[in-house]
Design a protein around this motif. Structure first.
Motif, mmCIF file in Angstrom:
data_model
loop_
_atom_site.group_PDB
_atom_site.id
_atom_site.type_symbol
_atom_site.label_atom_id
_atom_site.label_comp_id
_atom_site.label_asym_id
_atom_site.label_seq_id
_atom_site.Cartn_x
_atom_site.Cartn_y
_atom_site.Cartn_z
ATOM 1 N N ARG A 2 20.199 39.576 -20.699
ATOM 2 C CA ARG A 2 21.308 40.260 -21.379
ATOM 3 C C ARG A 2 21.926 41.339 -20.473
ATOM 4 O O ARG A 2 23.154 41.498 -20.432
ATOM 5 C CB ARG A 2 20.824 40.860 -22.696
ATOM 6 C CG ARG A 2 20.521 39.796 -23.749
ATOM 7 C CD ARG A 2 19.974 40.389 -25.035
ATOM 8 N NE ARG A 2 19.735 39.343 -26.023
ATOM 9 C CZ ARG A 2 20.654 38.859 -26.874
ATOM 10 N NH1 ARG A 2 21.882 39.357 -26.846
ATOM 11 N NH2 ARG A 2 20.352 37.911 -27.733
ATOM 12 N N ASP A 27 25.839 41.404 -19.262
ATOM 13 C CA ASP A 27 26.658 42.575 -19.578
ATOM 14 C C ASP A 27 27.202 43.265 -18.337
ATOM 15 O O ASP A 27 28.207 43.994 -18.413
ATOM 16 C CB ASP A 27 25.845 43.586 -20.391
ATOM 17 C CG ASP A 27 25.505 43.071 -21.792
ATOM 18 O OD1 ASP A 27 26.172 42.114 -22.248
ATOM 19 O OD2 ASP A 27 24.586 43.624 -22.423
ATOM 20 N N ASP A 42 17.600 32.981 -27.559
ATOM 21 C CA ASP A 42 18.811 33.699 -27.973
ATOM 22 C C ASP A 42 19.533 34.292 -26.756
ATOM 23 O O ASP A 42 20.767 34.325 -26.714
ATOM 24 C CB ASP A 42 18.458 34.811 -28.961
ATOM 25 C CG ASP A 42 18.084 34.283 -30.341
ATOM 26 O OD1 ASP A 42 18.371 33.102 -30.620
ATOM 27 O OD2 ASP A 42 17.496 35.047 -31.134
ATOM 28 N N LYS A 65 21.534 31.588 -25.036
ATOM 29 C CA LYS A 65 22.784 31.317 -25.756
ATOM 30 C C LYS A 65 23.808 32.416 -25.501
ATOM 31 O O LYS A 65 25.011 32.148 -25.393
ATOM 32 C CB LYS A 65 22.490 31.166 -27.248
ATOM 33 C CG LYS A 65 21.628 29.950 -27.570
ATOM 34 C CD LYS A 65 21.154 29.954 -29.017
ATOM 35 C CE LYS A 65 20.171 28.808 -29.278
ATOM 36 N NZ LYS A 65 19.612 28.862 -30.650
ATOM 37 N N TYR A 66 23.316 33.650 -25.408
ATOM 38 C CA TYR A 66 24.196 34.780 -25.098
ATOM 39 C C TYR A 66 24.834 34.574 -23.718
ATOM 40 O O TYR A 66 26.036 34.778 -23.537
ATOM 41 C CB TYR A 66 23.390 36.071 -25.129
ATOM 42 C CG TYR A 66 24.183 37.335 -24.902
ATOM 43 C CD1 TYR A 66 25.061 37.816 -25.877
ATOM 44 C CD2 TYR A 66 24.050 38.056 -23.721
ATOM 45 C CE1 TYR A 66 25.781 38.985 -25.686
ATOM 46 C CE2 TYR A 66 24.764 39.236 -23.505
ATOM 47 C CZ TYR A 66 25.631 39.688 -24.493
ATOM 48 O OH TYR A 66 26.346 40.854 -24.288
ATOM 49 N N GLN A 95 27.450 31.753 -23.922
ATOM 50 C CA GLN A 95 28.687 32.224 -24.545
ATOM 51 C C GLN A 95 29.566 32.993 -23.561
ATOM 52 O O GLN A 95 30.788 33.047 -23.713
ATOM 53 C CB GLN A 95 28.356 33.127 -25.740
ATOM 54 C CG GLN A 95 27.747 32.400 -26.928
ATOM 55 C CD GLN A 95 27.065 33.351 -27.902
ATOM 56 O OE1 GLN A 95 27.163 34.575 -27.774
ATOM 57 N NE2 GLN A 95 26.373 32.794 -28.887
ATOM 58 N N HIS A 96 28.940 33.579 -22.539
ATOM 59 C CA HIS A 96 29.678 34.354 -21.550
ATOM 60 C C HIS A 96 29.843 33.600 -20.227
ATOM 61 O O HIS A 96 30.143 34.203 -19.193
ATOM 62 C CB HIS A 96 28.974 35.694 -21.312
ATOM 63 C CG HIS A 96 29.084 36.639 -22.465
ATOM 64 N ND1 HIS A 96 28.268 36.541 -23.593
ATOM 65 C CD2 HIS A 96 29.921 37.687 -22.694
ATOM 66 C CE1 HIS A 96 28.589 37.504 -24.443
ATOM 67 N NE2 HIS A 96 29.588 38.195 -23.933
#
Length: 557
Positions: A358, A362, A385, A388-389, A392-393
């Protein structure tokens, strides 16, 4: 990524640097060895990744986009001479003011973050293995229970707990037996040295000479374990002990003592269910959160084992500078490395893996390299998860398949995009990479590499790779940890030229453009069994940068 004893045994049996695809004078031979994996099969008759061919045929490198590659790994040497200018700098953060200037939840994260950094500014050297955590998590609920006692919704956890128990018992026995051998070896070492000095006053003996003596003086054909347990001190036994030491490069008494200290740490920390592994970090391992750890991704503490080696090797493959006339050459000078520290001796925490992914997303990473691995996963949902994050990016995840010489379709290996419970993939932005060697024919697959028709996507060079190490030095090393960054570098190179491609397109390009290999090969750890190479991965292909860039050019139009 931890290495097991099989990796060592494989190097002894097959010879990591034997039968390499090189010839000629010593300088040419040396250059060929250092660069074998960049070569092209058609032009050079070496089954490399054709990176050299791409640059030889590329007319311009102008107008490339800068690409951030996150390396989720150990600490890294930020001062390595061949990596100068390669590391990410958080320009939104004011260095060392102890304020989270960019409000991202991480204080003074100038070059990245250490998720296993301690509250005092240090770093963890040892952590538990994941199967130890699994036992600690479920012992109160499942200990001394049978399957019939377990509710149906907890059967999966119960079965994984039982698998963890078996692994724990086997590994505990293995390491304790190894330490027993090491203690014996330390005890007899002075006798061995003094005895051999009688025959070799200058102590300049070789394995070949010792082997000849052993055949002459041995009085039996006992194994080392048998000799250890009967405390044998005859001349043949003493010679055999020294041969064994030399073969595993533990030649001095201090070498043996250092190995014994490492084994003691494995037993007292990695395998210790009561070891408070997160106490010095101070986080709550049961929840996802930002800000724990510290900003020291490249620290050295006197008297504390350095942990910079692994990530420095991985980083060098991806981003060592191409035009500085030193060291080696990475994939592109337009690649910036974001180092994230989650690895200590033991197994990575799923929490740290998820939070590092993550953080990478970010902070602008397009590719995330994960040369890490373990056979259990306590919080798969957190990691899934995070996958998937990333998807999505539009971020690609690249993972090393592991060095256990096993079929990861049958034996779970994490982190993985494969859901072993329902036999399906959880995302479409994950590439799992096996390792090939610098040999050809039936020995092309590295005998330490994990494989799997469902769970390994393709293979890349990972054996006898020349790369950066700390303190401005360089060395050859092997492991799937070095195959994964080949793919990460390729993905970054593709995006630097064709930034509008989606993560699914980049993944497809890398997999479909690989070089097919149709020969029979030895199955890793397969005891001499052979199989068609294409049965060891989804694609049956080997990474090819030149083909990938050609295909990316077409797809981008």
């Amino acid at each position: 990524m931890k290495r097991n004893i099989f990796f060592l045994i494989t190097s002894l049996l097959f010879g990591i640097n034997s039968e390499s695809q090189t010839n000629g004078d010593s300088k040419t031979n040396d250059d060929n060895l250092k660069n074998w994996y960049k070569k092209d099969f058609q032009d050079d008759k070496v089954l490399g990744i054709s990176l050299g061919k791409f640059y030889a045929t590329q007319k311009t490198t102008k107008n490339q986009k800068k690409i951030i590659v996150a390396v989720i790994d150990s600490q890294v040497d930020l001062q390595q001479e061949d990596l100068k200018g390669a590391f990410w700098i958080n320009k939104k953060e004011i260095p060392d003011n102890k304020i989270d200037d960019d409000h991202n939840g991480y204080v003074d994260d100038i070059n990245g973050w250490s998720f296993v950094g301690t509250k005092s500014g240090g770093y963890m050297v040892y952590e538990n293995y994941e199967y130890v955590r699994y036992i600690r998590e479920w012992d109160a609920k499942f200990k001394n229970k049978t399957k019939s006692d377990i509710p149906s919704d907890e059967i999966a956890n119960y079965e994984e707990y039982q698998r963890a128990i078996k692994q724990y018992e086997a590994k505990s026995k293995f390491y304790k037996n190894w330490q027993k051998s090491m203690i014996f070896n330390i005890e007899v070492y002075p006798i061995v040295k003094d005895t051999l000095k009688y025959f070799f006053p200058k102590e300049d003996y070789t394995v070949k000479q010792l082997d000849s003596m052993y055949k002459k003086y041995k009085i039996n054909d006992k194994t080392f374990k048998q000799r250890r347990d009967s405390n044998d001190r005859d001349l043949g036994a003493l010679i055999d002990y020294m041969i064994g030491n030399i073969e595993v490069n533990e030649i001095t008494l201090e070498d043996l003592k250092e190995r014994n200290r490492q084994l003691d740490s494995v037993i007292s920390r990695n395998l210790n269910i009561n070891f408070e592994e997160r106490k010095l970090i101070g986080d709550n391992p049961a929840i996802l959160e930002k800000g724990y750890g510290n900003n020291k991704v490249s620290s050295t503490i006197p008297g504390v084992t350095s942990t910079k080696d692994h990530s420095t090797k991985v980083t060098g493959i991806i981003a060592s500078r191409r035009d500085n006339q030193i060291g080696t050459q990475g994939f592109s000078d337009n690649i910036t490395i974001l180092p994230l520290h989650i690895s200590a001796s033991g197994d990575e925490h799923d929490k740290d893996i998820a939070m590092a992914i993550r953080y990478s997303v970010d902070n602008g990473a397009k590719v995330i390299n994960m040369s890490i691995g373990k056979e259990f996963s306590l919080h798969k949902d957190w990691v899934n998860d995070a996958y998937k994050y990333a998807e999505q990016h539009n971020v690609l995840l690249v993972h090393a398949s592991g060095n256990d010489g096993m079929d990861v379709d049958v034996n779970p290996y994490y982190p993985s995009d494969y859901n072993y419970d329902n036999k399906g993939e959880v995302c479409n932005n994950f590439i799992n990479v096996g390792s090939i060697s610098n040999k050809d024919g039936e020995l092309i697959v590295s005998q330490f590499s994990n494989y799997g028709k469902k769970n390994v996507d393709l293979f890349a060079p990972g054996e006898y790779i020349y790369t950066t190490i700390p303190d401005n030095e360089y060395e050859f090393d092997s492991g799937t940890s070095l195959a994964a960054p080949m793919v990460s570098g390729t993905a970054a190179l593709i995006w630097s030229y064709y930034p509008k491609l989606t993560v699914q397109q980049v993944k497809q390009i890398i997999l479909e453009s690989g070089t097919p290999y149709d020969n029979e090969v030895y199955i890793p750890a397969g005891k001499g069994k052979k199989i068609l190479f294409k049965e060891l991965s989804k694609t049956g292909r080997i990474l090819n940068v030149y083909n990938a860039m050609q295909m990316a050019k077409t797809v981008s139009k």
